[in-house]
Design an enzyme around this catalytic site. Sequence first.
Site, mmCIF file in Angstrom:
data_model
loop_
_atom_site.group_PDB
_atom_site.id
_atom_site.type_symbol
_atom_site.label_atom_id
_atom_site.label_comp_id
_atom_site.label_asym_id
_atom_site.label_seq_id
_atom_site.Cartn_x
_atom_site.Cartn_y
_atom_site.Cartn_z
ATOM 1 C CB CYS A 114 -1.066 -0.005 1.179
ATOM 2 S SG CYS A 114 -0.178 -0.375 2.804
ATOM 3 C CG HIS A 125 -0.666 4.401 4.605
ATOM 4 N ND1 HIS A 125 -1.326 3.885 5.668
ATOM 5 C CD2 HIS A 125 -0.126 2.802 4.071
ATOM 6 C CE1 HIS A 125 -1.295 2.553 6.031
ATOM 7 N NE2 HIS A 125 -0.648 2.070 4.833
#
Lengths: 349, 349
Positions: free
Chosen positions: B132, B252
């Site tokens: 990710c 994130h």
Amino acid sequence: MENQTGLHVAVVGATGAVGQQMVKTLEERNFPVGKLTLLSSKRSAGTVVTFNGEEVTVQEATPESFEGVQLALFSAGGSISKQLAPEAVKRGAIVVDNTSAYRMDPNVPLVVPEVNEKDLHEHQGIIANPNCSTIQMVAALEPIREALGLTKVVVSTYQAVSGAGAKAINEMKEQSKAILEGKEFTPEVLPVSGDEKHYQIAFNAIPQIDKFEENGYTFEEMKMINETKKIMGMPNLEVAATCVRLPVETGHSESVYIEVEKSGTSVEEIKELLVNAPGIVLEDNPSEQIYPMPAHAVGKKEVFVGRIRKDLDRENAFHLWVVSDNLLKGAAWNSVQISESLLKLGILK
Amino acid sequence: MENQTGLHVAVVGATGAVGQQMVKTLEERNFPVGKLTLLSSKRSAGTVVTFNGEEVTVQEATPESFEGVQLALFSAGGSISKQLAPEAVKRGAIVVDNTSAYRMDPNVPLVVPEVNEKDLHEHQGIIANPNCSTIQMVAALEPIREALGLTKVVVSTYQAVSGAGAKAINEMKEQSKAILEGKEFTPEVLPVSGDEKHYQIAFNAIPQIDKFEENGYTFEEMKMINETKKIMGMPNLEVAATCVRLPVETGHSESVYIEVEKSGTSVEEIKELLVNAPGIVLEDNPSEQIYPMPAHAVGKKEVFVGRIRKDLDRENAFHLWVVSDNLLKGAAWNSVQISESLLKLGILK
């Protein structure tokens, strides 16, 4: 309070988060306080603070408050320092100022005792305490610079809300509660109380600390860049910073990339330098999951360093993770430590 | 569910955080699903999921589950992929695997469609979906690399707990409640459920994601380093990463320092490159306090880029702040996007 021996010390901003820690740290360190004068805004005057078992009433700060004061620790915002620090100096006090008001003034030493204690000899009445995020970084880098030379620093910070004051701490907690309970909330303080927009801090990360300058960097980032060069006495050191506010109450963390002059340095050599450095605690054992974290640094005076790794591409480059209590080494403790250095060097008598 | 037209698609790990997003994204994108087979561990089998208005019962994944399957999206952990992806391929399926099991296999394309869609032509049955934190970074860097050349990347991450699964999200929320109410708690999941020690994540920052390798870097950091080189097709690109877990549920963030080949590039040129790049949203207006934040990126497919600054020392260096939903572009959406590319390129018919 008043004793026969000891210095007349004033704390300006005594009711704030850092001011309270200053009083507590003076007590813990048995600093030779003969008389303690606690000062604040008119609003907070009248608060009673206990110091060494005696009650001290906080008074409104005025120029006359500094009559007879020998050492004045300021932490009440830049405008108060601009206004009252010269008044304190005029009356014979040495000022240790925790605001950004005088930090880049060429006539004011900017001091982290582990790094440039000797600069205190150059003072002309005011000594500046650096920005919290700068202090912990230069304390960690100085032993490396001294032994290996230092050419480049790129830092990304993970900063706690207590650096923005009690209102920011309260906002983070209230927002966290609201989110966990599925309730509405309106951000009102962070990222910067005086800026136009306010954003959620709970369960978020905000890449803005202090306002923006024309060049796209925030004032906090420019403080880290300029103050690091001044404290380390390296005007040509390459320094870059990205400063980010996190939902952490206290304890700033920093991911630091550095390039050093000396070739062939190993991680073990850097660890050895830091183990023996004043004010530094090495917490670096990956196989035992030992590394610094803000939750473990709260209430401690030291700067914690770990995750030391050699860069996999550049021979002279390393990565570090640096954590410290932003209210202590980042503010109150560094100010008291400067005061202790002033005594030790015979500058304050 | 079964339709006359469309592909037979399987989702393995359908009840997990990413698996659920995969099903939802297939629906949202009107992906041509003729038959949907949802697979999981024995424990989660029997769960009923709604897809395009019809109920689909999750079944236990076995080699035979893949009979007739044309496209299988895996997100059930590396060991399940190791065991069952070859079984799916053997039965004629193309596998898009969201685990780290095959990412560095030289026979497996590792794909972010905005960067290296053409690598899909080289597949031998399995296509890997990158980590990710890698995906969002390379998506942001590719337009810069293409126009200016790229020589060095130093990234510090600010990663959400949902990357560690539903248990980690729950732990963060329960710990936050306990701390706000002054109650005791015992960390049991983070930083890594399978590692020995567990630490507080609420109101803290943990500089460990995944276990440590011998060289002092974590697996997560080495994934970012190795996968970035592979996806960008630049084995000699300098890449370094420090990966940190934060008390953020989803989204994130990354503070990225880069050095480019072309001299004399301005921030405006980089902004222009990113405004026109696929899958990227430029959020960069300091005077209006516009920059990406995880709380604003949740539920969105794009990669958000802001805080673009020229380094103050090195002519060819820049700083960026990159944010994306780690469950969408970081996982489910990138897998579905790969599937759409497979259709578009005529590889999947």
